[in-house]
Design a protein around this motif. Structure first.
Motif, PDB file in Angstrom:
ATOM      1  N   ARG A   1      63.256  62.853  48.155  1.00  0.00           N
ATOM      2  CA  ARG A   1      62.435  61.800  48.753  1.00  0.00           C
ATOM      3  C   ARG A   1      63.249  60.552  49.070  1.00  0.00           C
ATOM      4  O   ARG A   1      63.196  60.018  50.193  1.00  0.00           O
TER       5      ARG A   1
ATOM      6  N   ALA B   1      65.809  61.229  51.847  1.00  0.00           N
ATOM      7  CA  ALA B   1      65.183  61.305  53.168  1.00  0.00           C
ATOM      8  C   ALA B   1      64.837  59.911  53.686  1.00  0.00           C
ATOM      9  O   ALA B   1      65.025  59.604  54.875  1.00  0.00           O
TER      10      ALA B   1
ATOM     11  N   ARG C   1      66.175  58.175  57.069  1.00  0.00           N
ATOM     12  CA  ARG C   1      65.267  57.681  58.108  1.00  0.00           C
ATOM     13  C   ARG C   1      65.532  56.220  58.426  1.00  0.00           C
ATOM     14  O   ARG C   1      65.446  55.808  59.588  1.00  0.00           O
TER      15      ARG C   1
ATOM     16  N   ASP D   1      64.139  64.712  56.656  1.00  0.00           N
ATOM     17  CA  ASP D   1      63.574  65.489  55.546  1.00  0.00           C
ATOM     18  C   ASP D   1      64.329  66.803  55.346  1.00  0.00           C
ATOM     19  O   ASP D   1      64.671  67.173  54.217  1.00  0.00           O
TER      20      ASP D   1
END
Length: 234
Positions: free
Chosen positions: A192, A195, A199, A207
């Protein structure tokens, strides 16, 4: 009408010029700097030796660019003799194995006896510009390939599972490696957070990339000697 032939063994900083007559006798042998003033002096001295002059040279660009421009701008007849042809021909000439003077003499004599040599003509500006640009593009592509191969080599040494997962021809994996290079660091971060980190740096498929990296990290819990310093240079 006295005919002479001048051969130029071209280099980056200096050239060697040898002038011969129709019997092959040397009339001049001189090393000259790749400088306009020196080349103009050489031109004048060579022209004083005969009424008809033909020149031969073993380069068509690069370090020979200035001497070619000087000769052509003064209306000289210039022939191109590829370096490989000079090397082959030199085996049939007496003298030292390979010297600038010998190569220049071979070029002059080849210009004298051969009838299949291509003349060098003033270059089209657009063609010259395209040649420079394509050369630059090739250099950049070669540099990129070397950099990617170097990265792969480093990564394979410390984290082969991640190297197999990453396509270093894409931007996302390269961005990942700017922040994370070792299994332990990727495991601590988790899918998490990794990712989210990707981003925030505009990485597409963040992801999937994060999941693949963490899975590779879960498969390697052994720290390889040199891991820390290698991670710094990846």
């Amino acid at each position: 009408m006295t005919a002479i032939w001048a051969g130029i063994d071209a280099g980056k900083t200096h050239h060697h010029c040898v002038v011969i007559d129709d019997t092959g006798k040397r009339l001049l042998s001189r090393r000259v700097a790749n400088d306009e003033g020196e080349l103009l002096k050489l031109l004048g001295d060579v022209l004083a030796l005969g009424e008809m002059t033909a020149w031969g040279i073993d380069l068509a660009d690069g370090g020979a660019g200035l001497v070619i421009a000087v000769l052509l701008s003064h209306g000289q007849h210039l022939l191109y003799i590829p370096g490989r042809a000079v090397n082959r021909a030199s085996e049939g000439y007496r003298g030292d194995g390979k010297t600038d003077a010998k190569d220049a003499a071979v070029i002059a004599d080849q210009a004298r006896v051969r009838r299949d040599l291509m003349p060098v003509r003033p270059g089209d500006e657009l063609v010259t510009e395209l040649k420079v640009l394509t050369g630059r593009r090739r250099d950049l592509a070669d540099d990129r390939t070397r950099a990617i191969n170097r990265l792969r080599g480093h990564l394979t040494g410390i984290f082969p599972g991640l190297e197999r997962e990453l396509d270093l021809g894409n931007v996302g994996p390269l961005v990942l490696l700017t922040g994370y290079q070792t299994p332990a660091a990727i495991r601590r971060t988790g899918v998490r957070r990794l990712a989210t980190w990707l981003r925030n740096r505009k990485v597409r498929g963040a992801d999937q990339l994060a999941a693949a990296a963490v899975q590779a990290a879960e498969n390697q819990h052994t720290a390889v000697p040199g891991e820390k310093i290698t991670a710094q240079v990846v």
